[in-house]
Write a protein that holds these residues in place. Structure first.
Motif, PDB file in Angstrom:
ATOM      1  N   LEU A 256      77.893  62.584  -3.895  1.00  0.00           N
ATOM      2  CA  LEU A 256      77.333  63.457  -2.874  1.00  0.00           C
ATOM      3  C   LEU A 256      77.486  62.900  -1.466  1.00  0.00           C
ATOM      4  O   LEU A 256      77.152  63.570  -0.503  1.00  0.00           O
ATOM      5  N   GLY A 257      77.970  61.685  -1.342  1.00  0.00           N
ATOM      6  CA  GLY A 257      78.127  61.089  -0.025  1.00  0.00           C
ATOM      7  C   GLY A 257      76.814  60.547   0.509  1.00  0.00           C
ATOM      8  O   GLY A 257      75.805  60.476  -0.214  1.00  0.00           O
ATOM      9  N   PRO A 258      76.790  60.157   1.784  1.00  0.00           N
ATOM     10  CA  PRO A 258      75.563  59.603   2.370  1.00  0.00           C
ATOM     11  C   PRO A 258      74.429  60.617   2.336  1.00  0.00           C
ATOM     12  O   PRO A 258      74.642  61.823   2.349  1.00  0.00           O
ATOM     13  N   SER A 259      73.208  60.110   2.299  1.00  0.00           N
ATOM     14  CA  SER A 259      72.037  60.982   2.393  1.00  0.00           C
ATOM     15  C   SER A 259      71.512  60.937   3.823  1.00  0.00           C
ATOM     16  O   SER A 259      71.660  59.938   4.536  1.00  0.00           O
ATOM     17  N   TYR A 260      70.913  62.050   4.249  1.00  0.00           N
ATOM     18  CA  TYR A 260      70.460  62.207   5.627  1.00  0.00           C
ATOM     19  C   TYR A 260      68.991  62.614   5.663  1.00  0.00           C
ATOM     20  O   TYR A 260      68.506  63.346   4.797  1.00  0.00           O
ATOM     21  N   PHE A 261      68.321  62.152   6.719  1.00  0.00           N
ATOM     22  CA  PHE A 261      66.939  62.544   6.986  1.00  0.00           C
ATOM     23  C   PHE A 261      66.792  62.778   8.484  1.00  0.00           C
ATOM     24  O   PHE A 261      67.423  62.099   9.296  1.00  0.00           O
ATOM     25  N   TYR A 262      65.917  63.734   8.842  1.00  0.00           N
ATOM     26  CA  TYR A 262      65.509  63.926  10.227  1.00  0.00           C
ATOM     27  C   TYR A 262      64.133  63.283  10.377  1.00  0.00           C
ATOM     28  O   TYR A 262      63.201  63.605   9.627  1.00  0.00           O
ATOM     29  N   TYR A 263      63.996  62.423  11.364  1.00  0.00           N
ATOM     30  CA  TYR A 263      62.766  61.651  11.542  1.00  0.00           C
ATOM     31  C   TYR A 263      62.133  62.021  12.878  1.00  0.00           C
ATOM     32  O   TYR A 263      62.698  61.774  13.946  1.00  0.00           O
ATOM     33  N   PHE A 264      60.945  62.651  12.820  1.00  0.00           N
ATOM     34  CA  PHE A 264      60.213  63.057  14.020  1.00  0.00           C
ATOM     35  C   PHE A 264      58.969  62.184  14.162  1.00  0.00           C
ATOM     36  O   PHE A 264      58.176  62.066  13.222  1.00  0.00           O
TER      37      PHE A 264
ATOM     38  N   GLY B  55      48.559  63.887  13.459  1.00  0.00           N
ATOM     39  CA  GLY B  55      48.736  62.436  13.410  1.00  0.00           C
ATOM     40  C   GLY B  55      49.691  61.936  12.355  1.00  0.00           C
ATOM     41  O   GLY B  55      49.674  60.743  12.037  1.00  0.00           O
ATOM     42  N   TRP B  56      50.548  62.824  11.818  1.00  0.00           N
ATOM     43  CA  TRP B  56      51.502  62.430  10.777  1.00  0.00           C
ATOM     44  C   TRP B  56      52.923  62.481  11.342  1.00  0.00           C
ATOM     45  O   TRP B  56      53.337  63.503  11.884  1.00  0.00           O
ATOM     46  N   ALA B  57      53.675  61.393  11.201  1.00  0.00           N
ATOM     47  CA  ALA B  57      55.108  61.447  11.455  1.00  0.00           C
ATOM     48  C   ALA B  57      55.765  62.273  10.360  1.00  0.00           C
ATOM     49  O   ALA B  57      55.176  62.486   9.281  1.00  0.00           O
ATOM     50  N   VAL B  58      56.982  62.754  10.594  1.00  0.00           N
ATOM     51  CA  VAL B  58      57.647  63.657   9.650  1.00  0.00           C
ATOM     52  C   VAL B  58      59.050  63.140   9.347  1.00  0.00           C
ATOM     53  O   VAL B  58      59.840  62.896  10.272  1.00  0.00           O
ATOM     54  N   LEU B  59      59.350  62.973   8.060  1.00  0.00           N
ATOM     55  CA  LEU B  59      60.687  62.581   7.607  1.00  0.00           C
ATOM     56  C   LEU B  59      61.232  63.712   6.742  1.00  0.00           C
ATOM     57  O   LEU B  59      60.774  63.926   5.624  1.00  0.00           O
ATOM     58  N   VAL B  60      62.200  64.457   7.289  1.00  0.00           N
ATOM     59  CA  VAL B  60      62.735  65.646   6.627  1.00  0.00           C
ATOM     60  C   VAL B  60      64.027  65.296   5.895  1.00  0.00           C
ATOM     61  O   VAL B  60      65.013  64.882   6.521  1.00  0.00           O
ATOM     62  N   TRP B  61      64.021  65.473   4.599  1.00  0.00           N
ATOM     63  CA  TRP B  61      65.214  65.249   3.778  1.00  0.00           C
ATOM     64  C   TRP B  61      66.217  66.381   3.982  1.00  0.00           C
ATOM     65  O   TRP B  61      65.837  67.557   3.998  1.00  0.00           O
ATOM     66  N   VAL B  62      67.488  66.042   4.142  1.00  0.00           N
ATOM     67  CA  VAL B  62      68.564  67.032   4.190  1.00  0.00           C
ATOM     68  C   VAL B  62      69.148  67.144   2.784  1.00  0.00           C
ATOM     69  O   VAL B  62      69.811  66.221   2.316  1.00  0.00           O
ATOM     70  N   PRO B  63      68.905  68.242   2.073  1.00  0.00           N
ATOM     71  CA  PRO B  63      69.398  68.351   0.691  1.00  0.00           C
ATOM     72  C   PRO B  63      70.925  68.345   0.641  1.00  0.00           C
ATOM     73  O   PRO B  63      71.599  68.726   1.609  1.00  0.00           O
TER      74      PRO B  63
END
Length: 352
Positions: free
Chosen positions: A105-113, A151-159
């Motif tokens: 599947l190649g590298p995995s990605y996340f968006y981190y806010f 007060g929560w940071a967000v780490l969004v997985w890119v499927p």
């Protein structure tokens, strides 16, 4: 994502319900036709390995014993999605990790806010559903804002096969579901491991509390992940509890015939799909009162009786049970309902 607004009609409420349900069926039909085209070139396949019996409970997700805490990664500014929150300078970053094991599947990605200059001590691991796209951001950013404001940071997985991982010229998600069920199961297990990596990375960054939010198949993967990691809480929207409900749906009738013609019986397919379905797993390792379900009454991918049965199994002898909201929506339309975002905000604020 298709948008439907049900207004007043001569058919009344039944018409609105019917249209919403049909949106699910139409979406399944579109995907079934794409698989039928692929089947014309590549015959159906399933694993020849022993598989669990459908209906068994207590299946364990195939995850490693040790959490990967020290991971090599690339970290750069996120240009794709911009998020603004009142009285907060939100930093968006794109994280990429090396491929999981031998997966293709190649590298995995996340968006981190996260806020600039004021680190949080808690974070949400966020797993979107099938077909997530830039258009979906117009809706789901409401969840992110609620989390950051609380007060929560967000780490969004890119499927896999979405956004940065989308196949050029293909629709979001094309390639994730395959008529070769060995590939489907491998993709789901690789997705599970990617989420586990995201969880491990949050631990390595010093987050003491890690919650999670998931939608549809993203929720399914989080429910499996929650068997083996310590989540602070978990919110799941329209969770895909059993892949067999898609297999048994009307739009997949021709695909079932193709499998039967190839000598692959339904029992064999159902057992394989059970191996990636939360419905047959042990259940999340979280107190039930710290689990929230956001349910669509007209969901055609996860019928209401299956969802209710799954939630009932989580109720403790002392009466503690999950937090549940029902919405008169379908799998396809639930994000159009503002009450969904308010309900989630209420749940998140209660997680002290």
């Amino acid at each position: 994502m298709k948008i439907l607004i049900c207004g007043v009609s001569l058919m009344g409420l039944w018409s609105c319900q019917s249209f919403k349900a049909n949106m699910d069926l139409n979406g399944l039909g579109d995907y079934a036709r794409s698989l039928e085209t692929e089947l014309a070139v590549n015959p159906p396949k399933v694993s020849d390995q022993p598989l669990p019996d459908v209906g068994s409970r207590g299946l364990h997700s195939p995850v490693p014993a040790e959490l990967p805490l020290d991971l090599p990664l690339e970290r750069r500014p996120l240009q794709r999605w911009k998020l603004s929150v009142p009285h907060m300078n939100v930093v968006g970053e794109l994280l990429s990790f090396p491929p999981v094991g031998g997966a293709s599947l190649g590298p995995s990605y996340f968006y981190y806010f996260h806020p600039e200059g004021k680190p949080f001590t808690k974070a949400i691991l966020w797993a979107p559903g099938f077909g997530v796209s830039d258009l979906a951001f117009l809706f789901i950013k409401r969840f992110f804002r609620t989390e950051l404001e609380s007060g929560w940071a967000v780490l969004v997985w890119v499927p896999p096969f979405h956004l940065e991982r989308q196949i050029p010229g293909k629709a979001p998600g094309a390639g994730l579901i395959s008529p070769d069920l060995n590939i489907l199961v491998a993709n789901m297990n690789a997705s599970l491991e990617e989420l586990r990596r995201g969880y491990g990375w949050l631990i390595s960054q010093g987050y003491g509390r890690i919650g999670a939010w998931g939608g549809s198949f993203g929720a399914a993967n989080l429910l499996r992940l929650a068997q083996d990691v310590d989540l602070d809480h978990l919110a799941v929207m329209i969770p895909l509890l059993d892949w067999n409900t898609i297999w048994a749906s009307r739009p997949f009738t021709e695909i079932r015939r193709e499998f039967q013609a190839a000598g692959i019986g339904s029992a064999q397919v159902e057992s394989m799909l059970a191996s990636i379905s939360p419905r047959y797993a042990r259940g999340p390792n979280i107190p039930p009162e710290r689990i929230a379900f956001l349910i669509a009454d007209y969901d055609q991918l996860t019928p209401l009786d299956i969802t209710n049965g799954y939630m009932q199994d989580l109720v403790k002898p002392d009466g503690l049970k999950p937090v549940v909201w029902y919405f008169k929506e379908s799998h396809s339309t639930i994000l159009m309902n503002g009450a969904v975002y308010r309900a989630y905000g209420e749940f998140l604020r209660s997680m002290r």
